[in-house]
Design a protein around this motif. Sequence first.
Motif, short mmCIF file in Angstrom:
data_model
loop_
_atom_site.label_atom_id
_atom_site.label_comp_id
_atom_site.label_asym_id
_atom_site.label_seq_id
_atom_site.Cartn_x
_atom_site.Cartn_y
_atom_site.Cartn_z
N GLY A 687 0.82 -1.20 0.00
CA GLY A 687 0.00 0.00 0.00
C GLY A 687 0.85 1.25 0.00
O GLY A 687 1.83 1.38 -0.75
N LYS A 688 0.49 2.19 0.88
CA LYS A 688 1.21 3.46 0.94
C LYS A 688 2.65 3.28 1.40
O LYS A 688 3.51 4.13 1.16
N ARG A 689 2.95 2.18 2.09
CA ARG A 689 4.30 1.97 2.64
C ARG A 689 5.05 0.91 1.86
O ARG A 689 5.96 0.27 2.37
N LYS A 690 4.67 0.75 0.61
CA LYS A 690 5.35 -0.23 -0.24
C LYS A 690 6.82 0.15 -0.38
O LYS A 690 7.16 1.32 -0.54
N GLY A 691 7.67 -0.85 -0.32
CA GLY A 691 9.12 -0.61 -0.38
C GLY A 691 9.78 -0.55 0.99
O GLY A 691 11.01 -0.48 1.09
N GLU A 692 8.97 -0.56 2.06
CA GLU A 692 9.50 -0.57 3.42
C GLU A 692 9.46 -2.01 3.95
O GLU A 692 8.59 -2.80 3.57
N ALA A 703 4.79 -13.25 14.89
CA ALA A 703 3.34 -13.30 15.14
C ALA A 703 2.86 -12.01 15.79
O ALA A 703 1.81 -11.46 15.43
N GLY A 704 3.62 -11.51 16.74
CA GLY A 704 3.23 -10.28 17.41
C GLY A 704 3.27 -9.08 16.48
O GLY A 704 2.38 -8.20 16.54
N LYS A 705 4.27 -9.04 15.61
CA LYS A 705 4.39 -7.91 14.69
C LYS A 705 3.27 -7.93 13.66
O LYS A 705 2.69 -6.87 13.33
N HIS A 713 -3.97 -1.50 10.85
CA HIS A 713 -4.47 -1.46 9.47
C HIS A 713 -3.36 -1.08 8.48
O HIS A 713 -3.56 -0.26 7.58
N ILE A 714 -2.21 -1.68 8.67
CA ILE A 714 -1.09 -1.48 7.75
C ILE A 714 -0.98 -2.73 6.88
O ILE A 714 -0.88 -3.85 7.39
N ASP A 715 -1.03 -2.52 5.58
CA ASP A 715 -0.98 -3.65 4.66
C ASP A 715 0.44 -4.19 4.53
O ASP A 715 1.43 -3.43 4.62
N TYR A 716 0.54 -5.50 4.32
CA TYR A 716 1.84 -6.12 4.11
C TYR A 716 1.67 -7.29 3.15
O TYR A 716 0.56 -7.83 2.99
N ILE A 720 5.77 -13.96 3.52
CA ILE A 720 6.82 -13.54 4.48
C ILE A 720 8.11 -14.27 4.14
O ILE A 720 8.12 -15.51 4.05
N GLN A 721 9.17 -13.52 3.94
CA GLN A 721 10.45 -14.14 3.60
C GLN A 721 11.09 -14.72 4.86
O GLN A 721 11.21 -14.05 5.88
N ARG A 722 11.49 -15.98 4.79
CA ARG A 722 12.16 -16.65 5.92
C ARG A 722 13.60 -16.92 5.52
O ARG A 722 13.86 -17.65 4.57
N TYR A 723 14.52 -16.31 6.24
CA TYR A 723 15.93 -16.48 5.93
C TYR A 723 16.43 -17.79 6.52
O TYR A 723 16.41 -17.99 7.73
N LYS A 724 16.88 -18.68 5.68
CA LYS A 724 17.48 -19.92 6.16
C LYS A 724 18.97 -19.76 6.44
O LYS A 724 19.57 -20.60 7.10
N GLY A 725 19.55 -18.72 5.90
CA GLY A 725 20.97 -18.49 6.13
C GLY A 725 21.34 -17.09 5.71
O GLY A 725 20.57 -16.38 5.04
#
Length: 790
Positions: A687-692, A703-705, A713-716, A720-725
Amino acid sequence: MAATKEQYGAKSLTVLEGLDAVRKRPGMYIGTTDSQGLMHCLWEIIDNAVDEALAGACDDIVVTLHDDGSVEVADNGRGIPVDVEPKTGLTGVEVVLTKLHAGAKFGNASYNAAGGLHGVGSSVVNALSARLDVEVDRDGKTHHMAFHQGHPGVYDDADPAHPSPDAPFKRTRKNRPTELEVIGKVSPKKTGTRVRYWADPESFNDTAEFSYEQLIDRVRQTSFLVPGLSITVIDEHIPEEAGSYVETDAAQDPEIQDSNAGQQGESQVTEQSEANQAPSGGEQLGNTDASSDSDNSASDDTDTEQLESIGDTESSIASDSQSAAKYPHKRVERFIHTGGVKDFVDFLSRGEAVSDIWHITGEDTYVEETQAVGEGGELHAQEVTRNCGVDIAMRWVNGYDTTMRSFVNVVETPGGGMHVDGFMQGITKLVRKTVEDNARKLKVNLKDSNTRIERDDIMAGLVAVVTVRIAEPQFQGQTKDVLGTAQVKPIVTKMTEKQFGEMITGSKRGFKEQSNRVLEKIVGEMHARIQARKTKEVTRRKNALESASMPPKLSDCQPGNDDVAELFIVEGDSALGTAKAARNSSFQALLPIRGKILNVQKASISQMLSNKECAAIIQVVGAGSGASFDIEQARYNKVVMMTDADVDGAHIRILLLTLFYRYMRPLIENGRVYAAVPPLHRIALAGKRKGEYIYTYSDDELAGKLADLKRRHIDYHPDIQRYKGLGEMDADQLADTTMDPRTRMLRRIRMEDAEQASEIFSLLMGDDVPPRKQFIVDNADDFDRSKIDT
């Protein structure tokens, strides 16, 4: 000048009589007039009581710290003689407490082995006391005598139950015998001496302070050295209802129990303590939220709240701790041991044992020419045959620290002396010979002149207690720091060579495997010393030639930034490629390692040095290893372990920590070892915060975040990227989250308690499997996934 010479005559000379010389020059008798001298006075009185125990006449000593600042030492020995000494016409009590070089320890009749031998201990303490009271139980009576600054007399106490050095004092006239005052009756079988004294503030400087810890250490060591002797310490500064009674013995010593109570998980050694670090140098140390949210004000508020929360928690913990520890120790502590020097070595041992406790014991005789006192009081030379009892216990443990305690007749000799020289000469000679005889097996090149076992190699990890008991030992000075009786050295050497020789060669039953481990450790220490010397030749980064001598896989930083230089130890080549693009090459260096390095807690020193990864780390740090490690020569201000945020990464990190703890411990002690904190997840806003992006460091935090974003009401982006390394991040992401000092998080590795940390490392990484298994079983119910990286 001529007038000055004429004025110098006999009348210019000053003669100090009796104890006045002690008060004028106290340093000659107690070493110093600070805290050390203050404690030395107490040792003199305690040693006199212990000498009664050595003579077989005493089995109970009580040391009382009165709430008025005085100290009292009571024993159930034979009691100071109360009859009249014919030469002086004074009672034995007054002779002992007012005459220098007077006592029963100049001959063999009363004491075959004693600590107080110069006959000045009690009289010196008396001279340096504002008041000293002595009570002696003998012949069915209790005798009492009082002194002020060494002079006998009578105090007029307002309350006899509470004597005071400020009470009016009437001094006995000079050259007039002082009669002992009989103040009570006791059983004819009851004997003993009680000495209570108030140290004179005029004799000690303002910095002199009494140390309870030193007293307990001295009492404990004495109880080890005199098996069966009970020594009780009572501190009246602590109310009776507040301080409970504690009895300790060889099997139930509170310090031994406390050391075992500290065995916790790796997270408590590093992660938990690291997380409580306050921010330093603009970096977030231990903060678990490294959000890159562009809403700086909101982010700052969150960080501030978290830091305040941590601070509040620490204050609460500190308050509770202070409340629980209102009194620093128990009111009454009693020590009694039966195992002798073997138990003493077991108590002193820290870390994983390489050998069992080896025991050297026996007796021999020597001839000594001494000055004997004739019937008329004259001195004459006389040859006497002395007995020398030797009792030595020793063992080797992993590590390079040396713990050696030496004693003569239970008096500690911190400076060593002939008994220690004889012991070290014996084991050094035998170890060198045994290594030469087994050179091929131990992989020692005898043709290389540098491969020679030195004494420091043998002493690394050695825990030993060396004691001898002899009559009239010769000490260097009244403070008894060094034994000077030369005849003791060959006796100890001969006894060591015979008994230790059977152990180190493995010819004595049950010692073959142990001797092999000891020899491998000593040879490993030799190789480490040689390697450290070579490493020092490439310690500082000065020019391109020196940099080229480093391992080729090192991506070094630019010279000239040593005060801020950082070494990142990177897991894997894939992460190295990203890290090269993410780092600031002016002050950040990279050293890749291939997976899990050698577990140095189980390996010998030679195995560690032959391991390429370990050798490379030591060489790159550039400050040596083990006992020769010199932190001033370290090439980097910070060493950062940058591993993946998974179980394998945590394992690699603890292997690295084990290496640092065992061989480069000053880096941890000085707070120069860190663990990078890479994120586990990346949330891409929409949304408005695309790129952040927002980074999280655990599943619970994610989960909390996410819940917070929904609430606001902030779109995301749902993916979700999960870093394995670390290799899955691009250079900008790695820099922002892990390497850039302006935005990264680091956890500083601390070591508040070296002994506790050593036991934890030994438990988690050592050879002994059953305790580790038991630890896992015992703590399985407390397992919390949030405490580990997943």
